[in-house]
Design a protein around this motif. Structure first.
Motif, PDB file in Angstrom:
ATOM      1  N   ASP A   4       0.511  -1.085   0.093  1.00 26.39           N
ATOM      2  CA  ASP A   4       0.120   0.110  -0.037  1.00 26.39           C
ATOM      3  C   ASP A   4       0.693   1.284  -0.161  1.00 26.39           C
ATOM      4  O   ASP A   4       0.537   2.027  -0.723  1.00 26.39           O
ATOM      5  CB  ASP A   4      -0.907   0.148   1.276  1.00 26.39           C
ATOM      6  N   ARG A   5       1.930   1.148   0.858  1.00 22.23           N
ATOM      7  CA  ARG A   5       2.849   2.320   0.700  1.00 22.23           C
ATOM      8  C   ARG A   5       3.488   2.590  -0.733  1.00 22.23           C
ATOM      9  O   ARG A   5       3.819   3.757  -1.180  1.00 22.23           O
ATOM     10  CB  ARG A   5       4.035   2.151   1.979  1.00 22.23           C
ATOM     11  N   ASP A   7       2.139   1.660  -3.516  1.00 20.58           N
ATOM     12  CA  ASP A   7       1.220   2.096  -4.339  1.00 20.58           C
ATOM     13  C   ASP A   7       0.941   3.580  -3.880  1.00 20.58           C
ATOM     14  O   ASP A   7       0.642   4.733  -4.802  1.00 20.58           O
ATOM     15  CB  ASP A   7      -0.095   1.270  -4.318  1.00 20.58           C
ATOM     16  N   MET A   8       0.731   4.066  -2.659  1.00 26.55           N
ATOM     17  CA  MET A   8       0.355   5.473  -2.296  1.00 26.55           C
ATOM     18  C   MET A   8       1.606   6.618  -3.006  1.00 26.55           C
ATOM     19  O   MET A   8       1.211   7.449  -3.468  1.00 26.55           O
ATOM     20  CB  MET A   8       0.706   5.541  -0.793  1.00 26.55           C
ATOM     21  N   ASN A  11       0.970   6.464  -7.109  1.00 30.12           N
ATOM     22  CA  ASN A  11      -0.241   6.583  -7.743  1.00 30.12           C
ATOM     23  C   ASN A  11      -1.011   7.828  -6.942  1.00 30.12           C
ATOM     24  O   ASN A  11      -2.361   8.126  -7.776  1.00 30.12           O
ATOM     25  CB  ASN A  11      -1.132   5.320  -7.821  1.00 30.12           C
ATOM     26  N   GLU A  12      -1.236   8.034  -5.698  1.00 33.24           N
ATOM     27  CA  GLU A  12      -2.063   8.724  -5.053  1.00 33.24           C
ATOM     28  C   GLU A  12      -2.203  10.288  -5.566  1.00 33.24           C
ATOM     29  O   GLU A  12      -0.934  10.978  -5.848  1.00 33.24           O
ATOM     30  CB  GLU A  12      -1.958   8.787  -3.395  1.00 33.24           C
ATOM     31  N   ASN A  16      -3.505  15.102  -2.053  1.00 30.30           N
ATOM     32  CA  ASN A  16      -3.871  14.395  -0.916  1.00 30.30           C
ATOM     33  C   ASN A  16      -2.384  13.776  -0.452  1.00 30.30           C
ATOM     34  O   ASN A  16      -2.240  13.580   0.922  1.00 30.30           O
ATOM     35  CB  ASN A  16      -4.573  13.277  -1.370  1.00 30.30           C
ATOM     36  N   LEU A  17      -1.595  13.586  -1.088  1.00 32.22           N
ATOM     37  CA  LEU A  17      -0.245  12.698  -0.922  1.00 32.22           C
ATOM     38  C   LEU A  17       0.634  13.680   0.114  1.00 32.22           C
ATOM     39  O   LEU A  17       1.093  13.370   1.105  1.00 32.22           O
ATOM     40  CB  LEU A  17       0.641  12.057  -2.070  1.00 32.22           C
ATOM     41  N   LYS A  20      -1.041  13.930   3.287  1.00 28.87           N
ATOM     42  CA  LYS A  20      -0.808  12.632   4.081  1.00 28.87           C
ATOM     43  C   LYS A  20       0.569  12.637   4.500  1.00 28.87           C
ATOM     44  O   LYS A  20       0.728  12.090   5.737  1.00 28.87           O
ATOM     45  CB  LYS A  20      -1.156  11.681   3.218  1.00 28.87           C
ATOM     46  N   GLY A 166       7.796   5.896   3.362  1.00 24.89           N
ATOM     47  CA  GLY A 166       6.389   6.414   3.411  1.00 24.89           C
ATOM     48  C   GLY A 166       5.603   6.201   4.694  1.00 24.89           C
ATOM     49  O   GLY A 166       4.364   6.437   4.788  1.00 24.89           O
TER      50      GLY A 166
END
Length: 454
Positions: A4-5, A7-8, A11-12, A16-17, A20, A166
Motif C-alpha cells: 500500500d505504501r 502504491d501510495m 499513484n495517489e 492528498n499525498l 498525508k 512512506g
C-alpha cells in the motif's frame, strides 16, 4: 501494508499525498519546536532576576545544538534520499545497506562530537558569545545536551529513513512522544526539584532517549519496508560517501548557521550586550516554531520527489514542486501576520523584563519582514537533495548563510547600530530566495524535457 505504501507514493493524488505525508511531520515538528520554546520559557520564568542571563545562556548553546542537528540531518537526509530512490527502483538490498551504514555513521560522528564538545566546552561557548555572566548558565546547560548527542542524532537521522519509506506517522509519533516527555519533565525538574537550567537540559536528554528507543522498536518490529541487518553495518565507503555527499548541504547549512552565530552573538554583544543576545534567542525560538510547518512540508515531499524520480514519474515530481510552493508561501504569510499582530505578547510569554520586551518588539518585526520568501528556498533544497543534486543544494545553503548574511551583519551595524543586525536577516532571506528560484526552475525544466510527449 507495505505494498500500500508503494502504491501510495506512486499513484495517489499529489495534493492528498502531500497532506498525508506532511501532516504527521508538521505535527511532530511543531510539538518538538514547542518543547524547545518550553525550555526557554521555563528557564526564563524559573530563574527570576537571572531570567535574561538564563535565556542568553540557552541562546549561546543553540549553535552547538545546530551542529548536532547538522550531523543528524546530514546523514538522515542523505540516506533517506538513497532509500526512497532505491525503493522506487525496486533495489531493496541497497536500501538495507544504506540504512545500516546510516547507523554506523551516526554513532561514530556523535561520539567524536560529544568528546570534543566536552573537552572544549568553555572556549566554544565564549566563541559563541558567552560573557562572564552568561558562561555559567551556558556551561551547565550545554554539558548535559552534549552527553545526549548520540540519542538525539540517532532518532533524528532514522526518522528521515522512516519517512523515506512512506511511514510518516511513525516518524511523527517519535517526535510527539519525546516532546511530550520533555514538556512534562521540564517543570518537574526546574521547579519541583530546583534544578534550574540543568533541569531543562536533563529533561531534554531523557526525552531524546525515549525517541531513540522508539526508533529501535520500529526496526525490530515487522513494520519497516527496509530491514535493519547488523551485518551491513561495516562501513561501505562508496555508499557512505554517497550518503554524506547528498546530505552535505544540510550539514553545511547547520554548521554555517553555527559559525554565523559567532559573528551574530559577538556583534550583538558589542551593540546590545547580553540583553540583545537574549532577545535574539527568543526570536530564533519563535522563528523555529513558525518554520516547523515548512520543514514538515519538506519532510513530506522528499519521499515523493525521490520515489517518483527513481520510478521515472517526472510529471508527479513537477506537480509536487508547484503545489508545495503555493502551500509554503501561504504558511509563511500567516506566520508574518501573527508576529506583527502580537509581538509584545510573544515576548511576555518568555519574560516580564521591560528592557527585554522594549528591545525585542521592533527586532522581531524587522527579522520577519521577508519570511514569505523562505518557503521556496526550503522546497528547492528538498527537490535537489531528493534528486541527489548535492552541489546545487549546497549552493542554495551557502548563498544565504555565507555570501549574504555575514557581510550584512558586519557592514550594516557600522551605519545603523543594533537595527542593522536585525535588518541583515530579511535582506539575506530575499537574496537567498532569488538564488533558490533560479536553481529550482532549472531543475524543473530539465524534468519537463524528460517527460514523453504525446
Amino acid at each position: 501494508m507495505k505494498h500500500d505504501r508503494y502504491d501510495m507514493l506512486a499513484n495517489e493524488n499529489i495534493k492528498n499525498l502531500i497532506f498525508k505525508m506532511s501532516t504527521p511531520a508538521i505535527v511532530g515538528l511543531l510539538v518538538q519546536a514547542f518543547y524547545n520554546l518550553v525550555d526557554t520559557i521555563f528557564v526564563g520564568r524559573g530563574l527570576g532576576a537571572d531570567s535574561a542571563l538564563g535565556i542568553a545562556g540557552i541562546s549561546v548553546a543553540f549553535p552547538i545544538q545546530m551542529l548536532m542537528m547538522g550531523i543528524a540531518m546530514g546523514i538522515g537526509i542523505g540516506g533517506a534520499s538513497i532509500i526512497s530512490r532505491t525503493l522506487g527502483m525496486g533495489d531493496s538490498d541497497k536500501a538495507e545497506r544504506t540504512l545500516a551504514n546510516m547507523v554506523t555513521l551516526v554513532v561514530i560522528a556523535s561520539v567524536i562530537f560529544t568528546i570534543l564538545g566536552l573537552i572544549f566546552i568553555d572556549p566554544l561557548l565564549k566563541i559563541f558569545g558567552a560573557s562572564e555572566d552568561v558562561l555559567p548558565f551556558a556551561r551547565e546547560y550545554t554539558k548535559y545536551i552534549l552527553i545526549g548527542t548520540v540519542f538525539f542524532a540517532f532518532s533524528a537521522a532514522m526518522s528521515n529513513a522512516i519517512r523515506a519509506e512512506g511511514h510518516a506517522k511513525f516518524a511523527m509519533s517519535i517526535m510527539l512522544l519525546s516532546s511530550i516527555v520533555n514538556i512534562i519533565l521540564d517543570p518537574l525538574f526546574i521547579f519541583k526539584f530546583n534544578m534550574g537550567i540543568m533541569g531543562a537540559a536533563v529533561a531534554t536528554v531523557i526525552s531524546q532517549i525515549v525517541g531513540c528507543l522508539m526508533t529501535v522498536h520500529y526496526y525490530k518490529s515487522n513494520i519497516s519496508l527496509v530491514s535493519f541487518k547488523p551485518g551491513y553495518m561495516m562501513p561501505d565507503l562508496a555508499l557512505s560517501w554517497e550518503t554524506l555527499s547528498i546530505g552535505m548541504s544540510e550539514f553545511i547549512f547547520n554548521s554555517v548557521e553555527s559559525l554565523v552565530f559567532i559573528l551574530l552573538n559577538q556583534s550583538l554583544l558589542i551593540y546590545g550586550g547580553d540583553m540583545a543576545i537574549a532577545v535574539f534567542g527568543i526570536i530564533i525560538k519563535v522563528f523555529m516554531l513558525t518554520l516547523m510547518p515548512i520543514i514538515g512540508i519538506k519532510h513530506g515531499i522528499q519521499p515523493i520527489f525521490g520515489f517518483n524520480y527513481g520510478a521515472s514519474n517526472f510529471e508527479r515530481v513537477r506537480e509536487t514542486v508547484s503545489l508545495s510552493n503555493y502551500i509554503v508561501f501561504g504558511m509563511c504569510i500567516l506566520s508574518v501576520i501573527v508576529v506583527f499582530l502580537i509581538p509584545e505578547q510573544i515576548f511576555r510569554v518568555f519574560s516580564s523584563d521591560a528592557e527585554l520586551i522594549e528591545m525585542g518588539v521592533p527586532a522581531i518585526k524587522i527579522s520577519f519582514l521577508m519570511m514569505p520568501f523562505i518557503g521556496s528556498q526550503i522546497v528547492a533544497m528538498a527537490l535537489l537533495q531528493s534528486l541527489g543534486r548535492s552541489k546545487q543544494s549546497l549552493m542554495i545553503t551557502l548563498s544565504r548563510q555565507v555570501f549574504f548574511l555575514p557581510p550584512l551583519v558586519f557592514i550594516l551595524p557600522l551605519f545603523m547600530d543594533l537595527t542593522g543586525i536585525w535588518l541583515s536577516f530579511p535582506i539575506s532571506d530575499f537574496l537567498g530566495f532569488v538564488v533558490a528560484v533560479i536553481f529550482m526552475k532549472r531543475e524543473v525544466n530539465k524534468l519537463g524535457a524528460l517527460i514523453p510527449q504525446g
